[in-house]
Write an enzyme that holds these catalytic residues in place. Structure first.
Site, mmCIF file in Angstrom:
data_model
loop_
_atom_site.group_PDB
_atom_site.id
_atom_site.type_symbol
_atom_site.label_atom_id
_atom_site.label_comp_id
_atom_site.label_asym_id
_atom_site.label_seq_id
_atom_site.Cartn_x
_atom_site.Cartn_y
_atom_site.Cartn_z
ATOM 1 N N TYR A 1 35.040 -70.586 -86.613
ATOM 2 C CA TYR A 1 33.758 -69.872 -87.237
ATOM 3 C C TYR A 1 32.220 -70.783 -86.438
ATOM 4 O O TYR A 1 31.721 -70.737 -85.726
ATOM 5 C CB TYR A 1 33.615 -69.568 -88.296
ATOM 6 C CG TYR A 1 34.386 -69.249 -89.302
ATOM 7 C CD1 TYR A 1 34.861 -68.091 -88.387
ATOM 8 C CD2 TYR A 1 34.828 -69.559 -90.069
ATOM 9 C CE1 TYR A 1 35.869 -66.881 -89.217
ATOM 10 C CE2 TYR A 1 36.398 -69.137 -91.361
ATOM 11 C CZ TYR A 1 36.636 -67.810 -89.956
ATOM 12 O OH TYR A 1 37.486 -66.604 -90.742
ATOM 13 N N ASN B 1 39.491 -75.460 -94.561
ATOM 14 C CA ASN B 1 40.181 -74.922 -94.111
ATOM 15 C C ASN B 1 39.687 -75.502 -92.363
ATOM 16 O O ASN B 1 39.387 -74.424 -91.749
ATOM 17 C CB ASN B 1 40.664 -72.964 -93.599
ATOM 18 C CG ASN B 1 41.488 -72.289 -92.702
ATOM 19 O OD1 ASN B 1 41.935 -72.470 -91.601
ATOM 20 N ND2 ASN B 1 41.140 -71.453 -93.282
ATOM 21 N N GLY C 1 43.277 -64.215 -79.071
ATOM 22 C CA GLY C 1 41.627 -63.725 -78.544
ATOM 23 C C GLY C 1 41.745 -62.279 -80.158
ATOM 24 O O GLY C 1 40.531 -61.288 -80.059
ATOM 25 N N GLU D 1 46.680 -69.280 -98.516
ATOM 26 C CA GLU D 1 45.708 -70.420 -98.818
ATOM 27 C C GLU D 1 46.086 -70.045 -100.265
ATOM 28 O O GLU D 1 45.072 -70.506 -101.016
ATOM 29 C CB GLU D 1 44.870 -68.474 -99.140
ATOM 30 C CG GLU D 1 43.630 -68.316 -97.901
ATOM 31 C CD GLU D 1 42.672 -67.518 -97.964
ATOM 32 O OE1 GLU D 1 42.229 -66.839 -99.193
ATOM 33 O OE2 GLU D 1 41.977 -67.740 -96.778
#
Length: 181
Positions: free
Chosen positions: A135, A128, A99, A24
């Protein structure tokens, strides 16, 4: 395999937090120590919780942590129920695509459903794109009308000083925080 974190997982969680901070682009901001994590996760009054993703090794035995999800309960005054706030989700680069991230999120969703929590929320950096796409594929909706705000450092100490009527140092703020927990 997804399981609850154990005290022996703290060094692995700490190492993955450092890796996440590097990813990050903010390694200098990851200041938490193993001792702080151990106290937060396993102290007398745990404030946060963690799940561990493990790869399966030979003969079906766990192969060690490859990811984690660190979370805490929040509360919605609108729904009148608790929810889960996911602080960090991380899977090591070598284990991505296996996964594990989805399994960690699924376990947190299961916790929400089992406990009657109405919301499962988290933040993602706007650059990102892999995470945002991941998501979105799960059905997570962006909360575009909301902007995260943060007080830290001197502004936090200054505002705290207004309530305390004194100058606040980082040491006295830490002490006051630990006394209130």
């Amino acid at each position: 395999m997804i399981r609850s974190a154990k005290p022996s997982d703290v060094p692995a969680i700490h190492a993955m937090i450092r890796e996440l901070a590097d990813y990050e682009r903010a390694p200098q901001e990851a200041k938490a120590t193993e001792e702080q994590l151990r106290e937060a996760l396993f102290g007398a009054h745990p404030a946060v919780f963690a799940l561990i993703a493990e790869e399966t090794g030979g003969a079906g035995e766990p192969g060690g942590p490859v990811g984690f999800a660190l979370w805490f309960r929040n509360f919605s005054t609108w729904t009148g129920t608790h929810g889960v706030y996911l602080e960090d989700l991380y899977v090591t680069p070598r284990a991505r695509g296996g996964g594990h991230g989805k399994a960690l999120l699924a376990e947190l969703a299961r916790i929400c459903a089992e406990r009657g929590y109405a919301r499962f929320e988290w933040s993602v950096l706007d650059w990102n794109e892999p995470a945002i796409g991941f998501y979105a594929a799960l059905g997570a909706e962006p909360m575009d009308e909301w902007t995260v705000r943060r007080l830290s450092g001197e502004p936090l100490r200054g505002l705290a000083a207004q309530a305390m009527g004194t100058a606040v140092t980082s040491d006295s703020l830490s002490e006051a925080t630990s006394l209130s927990n």
